[in-house]
Design a protein around this motif. Structure first.
Motif, PDB file in Angstrom:
ATOM      1  N   ALA A 220     -12.826 -15.789  11.960  1.00 47.34           N
ATOM      2  CA  ALA A 220     -14.025 -15.055  11.558  1.00 47.34           C
ATOM      3  C   ALA A 220     -14.416 -15.466  10.141  1.00 47.34           C
ATOM      4  CB  ALA A 220     -13.780 -13.554  11.630  1.00 47.34           C
ATOM      5  N   VAL A 221     -15.705 -15.675   9.921  1.00 44.50           N
ATOM      6  CA  VAL A 221     -16.216 -16.115   8.619  1.00 44.50           C
ATOM      7  C   VAL A 221     -17.200 -15.067   8.109  1.00 44.50           C
ATOM      8  CG1 VAL A 221     -17.478 -17.892   7.353  1.00 44.50           C
ATOM      9  CG2 VAL A 221     -15.928 -18.541   9.207  1.00 44.50           C
ATOM     10  N   VAL A 222     -16.982 -14.601   6.886  1.00 39.94           N
ATOM     11  CA  VAL A 222     -17.878 -13.643   6.233  1.00 39.94           C
ATOM     12  C   VAL A 222     -18.279 -14.237   4.890  1.00 39.94           C
ATOM     13  CG1 VAL A 222     -18.191 -11.293   5.413  1.00 39.94           C
ATOM     14  CG2 VAL A 222     -16.660 -11.730   7.338  1.00 39.94           C
ATOM     15  N   ALA A 223     -19.577 -14.369   4.657  1.00 38.44           N
ATOM     16  CA  ALA A 223     -20.087 -14.954   3.418  1.00 38.44           C
ATOM     17  C   ALA A 223     -21.225 -14.093   2.886  1.00 38.44           C
ATOM     18  CB  ALA A 223     -20.557 -16.391   3.643  1.00 38.44           C
ATOM     19  N   ALA A 224     -21.596 -14.342   1.646  1.00 38.23           N
ATOM     20  CA  ALA A 224     -22.695 -13.604   1.014  1.00 38.23           C
ATOM     21  C   ALA A 224     -23.526 -14.557   0.181  1.00 38.23           C
ATOM     22  CB  ALA A 224     -22.162 -12.462   0.147  1.00 38.23           C
ATOM     23  N   VAL A 225     -24.858 -14.413   0.288  1.00 34.96           N
ATOM     24  CA  VAL A 225     -25.797 -15.157  -0.557  1.00 34.96           C
ATOM     25  C   VAL A 225     -26.675 -14.146  -1.276  1.00 34.96           C
ATOM     26  CG1 VAL A 225     -25.802 -17.222   0.886  1.00 34.96           C
ATOM     27  CG2 VAL A 225     -27.440 -15.394   1.346  1.00 34.96           C
TER      28      VAL A 225
END
Length: 634
Positions: free
Chosen positions: A241-246
């Motif tokens: 699972a990949v969680v990112a923020a921009v």
């Protein structure tokens, strides 16, 4: 005389330094002479003071040679000059071999230790969490992951950033504190290099979190990191699972494409703007958001409950004694606060708010409801809002857009800033998009000057939002908080002048400045980096919560609200919380807690009580508030 000695010493030192310039051979020669200068006289003293020493001078000199040879490992054989020379040669070869072997072992150990210190060894873990990047959010994310792993025995969190490994370990130990059973592992290197990403073993990880940086190119860096992560996981199924923020919505699509179909990309500026506006409209709501996002409090769980299949959703609200039902998950899509008459299908799952240590078990509480205490009348109509926005940053246009979406007619927002022409154009653009329900007015002035605030009718506003500027390139990220703290001091002085407390919402960059802020206990403080870190940690443990929080924090749909308790129960009457839940159900809402007005200044909860037992009884006052999940009445 002294000058001659000084010149002689200088020339001697110069001659000695010149000999050392010849390299290692000269250094070995001086070392040998130094050793002989010490060992030979000492050996002679030992021989001449030995009562059993031979009488002849030749034998005594031979004894001195043997003792010297044994001390320096030069053999020490006596006899003909050839015999002595061969003995010394063999001893030198042995010494060379041993010293070379020791040097090789020492060099290998040193290189290995330096590699470990640089954080360049591969992590051999399975099911671990990988955190890519370094910012103030890393302490929140790692701390929440440690809390989430408190009940696991072999949990690990791996942090990769382009920083010194030792510095990262010391910073995490200082700000996160004891990690308990969770092992914190740091690796050093650029997060945009697939070869370096392989050090974290992402293919074996349970989740990968990509943190945004504080630099102007933060979003581009996140996209590059996600692309590098894809290179480090070629054809890997299932992917972690990949969680990112921009920060900027322009990069969200690119980041989502790079993260893959199962990745979750958050837009931090938009989420922060929503939370600031919601707290401005409902003072105290930031406390609810923090409670819902913190692993130390109550958490959302998705559970299957076959015993409720076929029954109405409204009945499920009173089917748990110590947990709060807030919605359904149907075919993978969360439905928050559906109509009470909605029938629960056999394949539906319930979205439940519960304490992490409490078991979620059925226990009917409908008998606790007192219908005679509930209120069923219409709500009071919304009146126009007056909001004062002090300061300007890149999130301010998003906040104005959020204010416009739920604004009653004839609402107004006054903006006070000393920004340049670019800021004025941003305000003008926001005014163009504000619509007919909202009037936007720009006032030029420095919000850190008392005269600027005194010219405003500060007491006429329903809420005040204090923003810091954007961090300047090359300056500390927390610098905008300095101006914010000064503005808060001036507002506190104005509160004493007008004789009432202002509903102020403060946006801070550094969570450490919360303790310094001159605000009332329990006031609304939004630390954007901390909230996004909490949100990322929650989603990393349950990907389905991404859609839940997206709707909870949105301007439309079902969100979290603070309503007057008098809209649900009669004032100054004692009744159980189950009665409030039933009254909220009749209005199409899910009650999940309350805030006691008598305790708003008492920490650490400041009157907030999330997920109380349905059997808890209290006397509800006209100034108490109920925390509900439901549609915005605007």
């Amino acid at each position: 005389m002294g000058r001659r000695r000084s010149r002689l010493g200088d020339r001697t030192r110069y001659w000695f330094d010149s000999t050392l310039s010849y390299g290692a051979l000269a250094l070995v020669g001086w070392l040998a002479l130094l050793c002989l200068a010490v060992v030979v006289p000492a050996s002679a003293v030992l021989v001449w003071t030995d009562p059993k020493a031979p009488a002849s001078l030749t034998d005594r000199l031979a004894a001195v040679w043997r003792l010297t040879g044994e001390t320096l490992r030069l053999g020490g054989a006596t006899g003909t000059p050839l015999r002595v020379a061969v003995s010394v040669l063999l001893a030198l070869i042995t010494l060379l071999y041993v010293s070379t072997l020791v040097g090789l072992i020492t060099t290998a150990l040193t290189e290995h230790l330096m590699a470990l210190r640089r954080g360049r060894s591969t992590v051999l873990e399975r099911g671990h969490a990988v955190v890519l990047g370094w910012s103030e959010q890393v302490f929140t994310v790692v701390g929440e992951l440690v809390a989430a792993n408190a009940n696991q025995h072999r949990a690990a969190v791996v942090v990769l950033a382009d920083r010194d490994k030792t510095d990262m370990e010391e910073a995490l130990a200082t700000k996160v504190g004891p990690a308990g059973a969770t092992r914190l592992i740091c690796r050093s290197g650029p997060v945009t290099d697939p070869a370096v990403l392989a050090l974290t073993s992402p293919a074996e990880a349970g989740v990968v979190l990509v943190l945004p940086h504080d630099r102007p190119d933060a979003d581009a860096e996140v996209v590059k990191t996600l692309l590098a992560l894809g290179r480090a996981l070629p054809g890997r199924t299932p992917r972690p699972a990949v969680v990112a923020a921009v920060r900027n919505d322009r990069y969200r699509l690119a980041a989502a494409l790079a993260a893959g179909a199962d990745g979750v990309v958050l837009e931090s500026d938009t989420i922060t703007a929503r939370l600031v506006v919601q707290a401005a409209r409902h003072p105290g709501l930031s406390l609810v958001h923090r409670e819902l996002l913190d692993f130390a409090g109550h958490e959302f769980y998705v559970i299957a409950e076959p015993g409720l299949a076929g029954r109405a959703f409204g009945e499920a609200l009173l089917s748990y004694a110590t947990s709060s039902v807030v919605g359904l998950v149907r075919e993978g899509t969360p439905l928050l606060g559906p109509p009470p008459q909605t029938r629960i299908r056999p394949d539906d799952r319930l979205l439940v708010l519960s304490h992490d240590d409490d078991p979620v078990g059925l226990e009917e509480c409908a008998a606790l409801v007192e219908e005679t205490v509930t209120v069923c009348g219409p709500r009071a109509p919304q009146r126009p809002e007056r909001v004062l926005l002090l300061g300007w940053n890149r999130r301010a246009p998003l906040m104005i857009d959020q204010l416009r979406r739920g604004a009653p007619p004839r609402s107004a927002v006054d903006v006070v800033t000393d920004g340049d022409e670019a800021t004025a154009r941003q305000v003008a653009d926001a005014d163009t998009d504000a619509g007919t329900c909202l009037t936007l007015t720009l006032h030029r002035g420095d919000v850190t000057r008392p005269a600027t605030l005194r010219h405003l009718d500060i007491g006429s506003y329903d809420s005040v939002i204090v923003l810091g500027g954007d961090p300047a390139p090359g300056r500390p990220s927390g610098e905008p908080d300095d101006r914010t703290l000064v503005t808060l001091l001036l507002l506190r002085d104005l509160e004493r002048t007008i004789g009432r407390e202002l509903p102020v919402v403060t946006e801070l960059v550094d969570d450490r400045n919360r303790a310094l802020a001159p605000i009332s206990p329990g006031a609304d403080v939004i630390v954007s980096g901390k909230l996004i870190g909490l949100l990322m940690a929650q989603i990393s443990q349950n990907r389905h919560l991404a859609a839940v929080f997206e709707e909870l924090f949105s301007a439309e749909g079902s969100g979290v609200h603070l309503r007057p308790a008098t809209e649900y129960v009669l004032p100054d009457r004692e009744t159980a919380f189950a009665t409030v839940v039933a009254a909220a159900r009749d209005r199409g809402e899910c009650a999940i807690g309350y805030r006691s007005h008598d305790d708003v200044s008492i920490g650490p909860a400041y009157g907030l009580r999330i997920n109380p037992p349905k059997s808890e009884r209290r006397c509800w006052t006209a100034r108490d508030e109920v925390v509900v999940v439901g549609e915005d009445r605007g």
